[in-house]
Design a protein around this motif. Structure first.
Motif, PDB file in Angstrom:
ATOM      1  N   LYS A   1     -96.733 -56.755  19.477  1.00 42.14           N
ATOM      2  CA  LYS A   1     -97.310 -57.987  18.925  1.00 42.14           C
ATOM      3  C   LYS A   1     -98.768 -57.775  18.503  1.00 42.14           C
ATOM      4  N   GLY A   2     -99.157 -56.497  18.321  1.00 45.31           N
ATOM      5  CA  GLY A   2    -100.481 -56.216  17.767  1.00 45.31           C
ATOM      6  C   GLY A   2    -101.555 -55.814  18.757  1.00 45.31           C
ATOM      7  N   VAL A   3    -101.202 -55.626  20.004  1.00 49.78           N
ATOM      8  CA  VAL A   3    -102.184 -55.197  21.000  1.00 49.78           C
ATOM      9  C   VAL A   3    -102.247 -53.672  20.985  1.00 49.78           C
ATOM     10  N   ASP A   4    -103.452 -53.150  20.829  1.00 51.20           N
ATOM     11  CA  ASP A   4    -103.647 -51.700  20.791  1.00 51.20           C
ATOM     12  C   ASP A   4    -103.668 -51.088  22.185  1.00 51.20           C
ATOM     13  N   THR A   5    -104.298 -51.791  23.119  1.00 56.24           N
ATOM     14  CA  THR A   5    -104.493 -51.262  24.465  1.00 56.24           C
ATOM     15  C   THR A   5    -104.247 -52.362  25.489  1.00 56.24           C
ATOM     16  N   ILE A   6    -103.545 -52.007  26.557  1.00 59.24           N
ATOM     17  CA  ILE A   6    -103.418 -52.873  27.726  1.00 59.24           C
ATOM     18  C   ILE A   6    -104.248 -52.206  28.812  1.00 59.24           C
ATOM     19  N   ALA A   7    -105.163 -52.955  29.409  1.00 63.34           N
ATOM     20  CA  ALA A   7    -106.052 -52.391  30.422  1.00 63.34           C
ATOM     21  C   ALA A   7    -106.024 -53.233  31.686  1.00 63.34           C
ATOM     22  N   CYS A   8    -105.931 -52.555  32.821  1.00 59.69           N
ATOM     23  CA  CYS A   8    -105.958 -53.185  34.140  1.00 59.69           C
ATOM     24  C   CYS A   8    -107.280 -52.827  34.796  1.00 59.69           C
ATOM     25  N   MET A   9    -108.018 -53.837  35.248  1.00 59.88           N
ATOM     26  CA  MET A   9    -109.312 -53.632  35.877  1.00 59.88           C
ATOM     27  C   MET A   9    -109.297 -54.162  37.301  1.00 59.88           C
ATOM     28  N   SER A  10    -109.959 -53.440  38.182  1.00 61.59           N
ATOM     29  CA  SER A  10    -110.134 -53.913  39.545  1.00 61.59           C
ATOM     30  C   SER A  10    -111.423 -53.344  40.124  1.00 61.59           C
ATOM     31  N   VAL A  11    -111.961 -54.044  41.092  1.00 59.54           N
ATOM     32  CA  VAL A  11    -113.130 -53.547  41.816  1.00 59.54           C
ATOM     33  C   VAL A  11    -112.615 -52.623  42.913  1.00 59.54           C
ATOM     34  N   ASN A  12    -112.241 -51.433  42.477  1.00 62.34           N
ATOM     35  CA  ASN A  12    -111.816 -50.340  43.344  1.00 62.34           C
ATOM     36  C   ASN A  12    -112.435 -49.080  42.769  1.00 62.34           C
ATOM     37  N   ASP A  13    -112.434 -48.005  43.545  1.00 61.27           N
ATOM     38  CA  ASP A  13    -112.959 -46.763  42.998  1.00 61.27           C
ATOM     39  C   ASP A  13    -111.929 -46.108  42.086  1.00 61.27           C
ATOM     40  N   VAL A  14    -112.395 -45.159  41.291  1.00 66.36           N
ATOM     41  CA  VAL A  14    -111.550 -44.516  40.286  1.00 66.36           C
ATOM     42  C   VAL A  14    -110.378 -43.767  40.914  1.00 66.36           C
ATOM     43  N   PHE A  15    -110.554 -43.227  42.109  1.00 65.72           N
ATOM     44  CA  PHE A  15    -109.471 -42.497  42.761  1.00 65.72           C
ATOM     45  C   PHE A  15    -108.352 -43.444  43.176  1.00 65.72           C
ATOM     46  N   VAL A  16    -108.715 -44.599  43.693  1.00 66.12           N
ATOM     47  CA  VAL A  16    -107.725 -45.615  44.068  1.00 66.12           C
ATOM     48  C   VAL A  16    -106.999 -46.122  42.823  1.00 66.12           C
ATOM     49  N   MET A  17    -107.741 -46.401  41.763  1.00 65.52           N
ATOM     50  CA  MET A  17    -107.100 -46.892  40.539  1.00 65.52           C
ATOM     51  C   MET A  17    -106.178 -45.831  39.941  1.00 65.52           C
ATOM     52  N   GLY A  18    -106.594 -44.568  39.985  1.00 66.81           N
ATOM     53  CA  GLY A  18    -105.741 -43.495  39.485  1.00 66.81           C
ATOM     54  C   GLY A  18    -104.460 -43.369  40.296  1.00 66.81           C
ATOM     55  N   ALA A  19    -104.598 -43.426  41.616  1.00 63.40           N
ATOM     56  CA  ALA A  19    -103.424 -43.318  42.499  1.00 63.40           C
ATOM     57  C   ALA A  19    -102.500 -44.521  42.320  1.00 63.40           C
ATOM     58  N   TRP A  20    -103.078 -45.714  42.177  1.00 61.34           N
ATOM     59  CA  TRP A  20    -102.269 -46.916  42.010  1.00 61.34           C
ATOM     60  C   TRP A  20    -101.519 -46.872  40.675  1.00 61.34           C
ATOM     61  N   GLY A  21    -102.207 -46.444  39.617  1.00 57.52           N
ATOM     62  CA  GLY A  21    -101.549 -46.317  38.319  1.00 57.52           C
ATOM     63  C   GLY A  21    -100.387 -45.339  38.383  1.00 57.52           C
ATOM     64  N   ALA A  22    -100.577 -44.223  39.090  1.00 56.85           N
ATOM     65  CA  ALA A  22     -99.494 -43.243  39.250  1.00 56.85           C
ATOM     66  C   ALA A  22     -98.351 -43.836  40.064  1.00 56.85           C
ATOM     67  N   ASP A  23     -98.676 -44.518  41.148  1.00 55.81           N
ATOM     68  CA  ASP A  23     -97.673 -45.138  42.008  1.00 55.81           C
ATOM     69  C   ASP A  23     -96.848 -46.177  41.248  1.00 55.81           C
ATOM     70  N   GLN A  24     -97.501 -46.904  40.369  1.00 53.77           N
ATOM     71  CA  GLN A  24     -96.840 -47.973  39.606  1.00 53.77           C
ATOM     72  C   GLN A  24     -96.276 -47.494  38.271  1.00 53.77           C
ATOM     73  N   LYS A  25     -96.403 -46.200  38.011  1.00 56.11           N
ATOM     74  CA  LYS A  25     -95.886 -45.601  36.771  1.00 56.11           C
ATOM     75  C   LYS A  25     -96.475 -46.254  35.526  1.00 56.11           C
ATOM     76  N   ALA A  26     -97.788 -46.525  35.573  1.00 50.21           N
ATOM     77  CA  ALA A  26     -98.477 -47.124  34.432  1.00 50.21           C
ATOM     78  C   ALA A  26     -98.546 -46.149  33.258  1.00 50.21           C
ATOM     79  N   GLY A  27     -98.635 -44.857  33.546  1.00 49.17           N
ATOM     80  CA  GLY A  27     -98.640 -43.832  32.503  1.00 49.17           C
ATOM     81  C   GLY A  27     -99.616 -44.133  31.393  1.00 49.17           C
ATOM     82  N   GLU A  28     -99.147 -43.967  30.165  1.00 52.82           N
ATOM     83  CA  GLU A  28     -99.969 -44.235  28.981  1.00 52.82           C
ATOM     84  C   GLU A  28     -99.881 -45.703  28.559  1.00 52.82           C
ATOM     85  N   ASP A  29     -99.031 -46.471  29.244  1.00 49.59           N
ATOM     86  CA  ASP A  29     -98.837 -47.871  28.855  1.00 49.59           C
ATOM     87  C   ASP A  29    -100.005 -48.776  29.237  1.00 49.59           C
TER      88      ASP A  29
END
Length: 165
Positions: free
Chosen positions: A67-95
């Protein structure tokens, strides 16, 4: 002051996990010249965020981008390692781009922080979503405390439908 529809996002720096490790990414890098669906969660690996919020965007990524969205971004007040691990756990991948706002600088700059000290969480970002076009907020959806309705992927899809109708 809380950001509102029509406002330009403030300049801030997030951290994101790459194949080479943590890397800074500015709001300009994420939003300039693009349509972005940004959503914010109070914390990675927390119940609603892990069971509903992030999974909804992962599952609906193709429809949202269709529907025209170039990027979907999830933000949280967590450190980059936690966000990276959570993205991997949730299979966020390139999406879904996982953005760490470790010191709540962006959350504070847009006026959407809250004090979660009573829950042992410190300063966090509120649960919200927004559609941003070339750095300017076109839709803003801030949840009432304890709610999960207007920041969902389904809600964003509905807003995208009404824009294209």
């Amino acid at each position: 002051m809380t950001i509102k529809v029509g406002d330009r996002l403030p300049e801030a720096t997030f951290m994101t996990m790459t194949a080479d490790g943590p890397a800074p990414v500015s709001t300009s890098d994420v939003f300039a010249g693009k349509t972005v669906a940004l959503f914010s969660v109070p914390g990675a690996f927390t119940p609603t965020c892990s069971a509903k919020h992030l999974p909804g965007f992962v599952e609906n990524a193709a429809d949202i981008k269709g529907k025209g969205v170039d990027t979907i971004a999830c933000m949280s007040v967590n450190d980059v390692f936690v966000m990276g691990a959570w993205g991997a756990d949730q299979k966020a991948g390139e999406d879904v781009m996982m953005l760490a706002d470790g010191n709540a600088e962006f959350a504070k700059a847009v006026g959407l922080e809250f004090d979660g000290s009573g829950f042992g969480m410190g300063v966090r970002a509120q649960r919200f979503s927004m559609l941003v076009k070339d750095g300017v907020v076109s839709e803003l959806n801030v949840e009432a405390p304890g709610e999960f309705k207007v920041s969902s992927a389904d809600h964003i899809l509905g807003q995208l439908d009404s824009v294209s109708a």
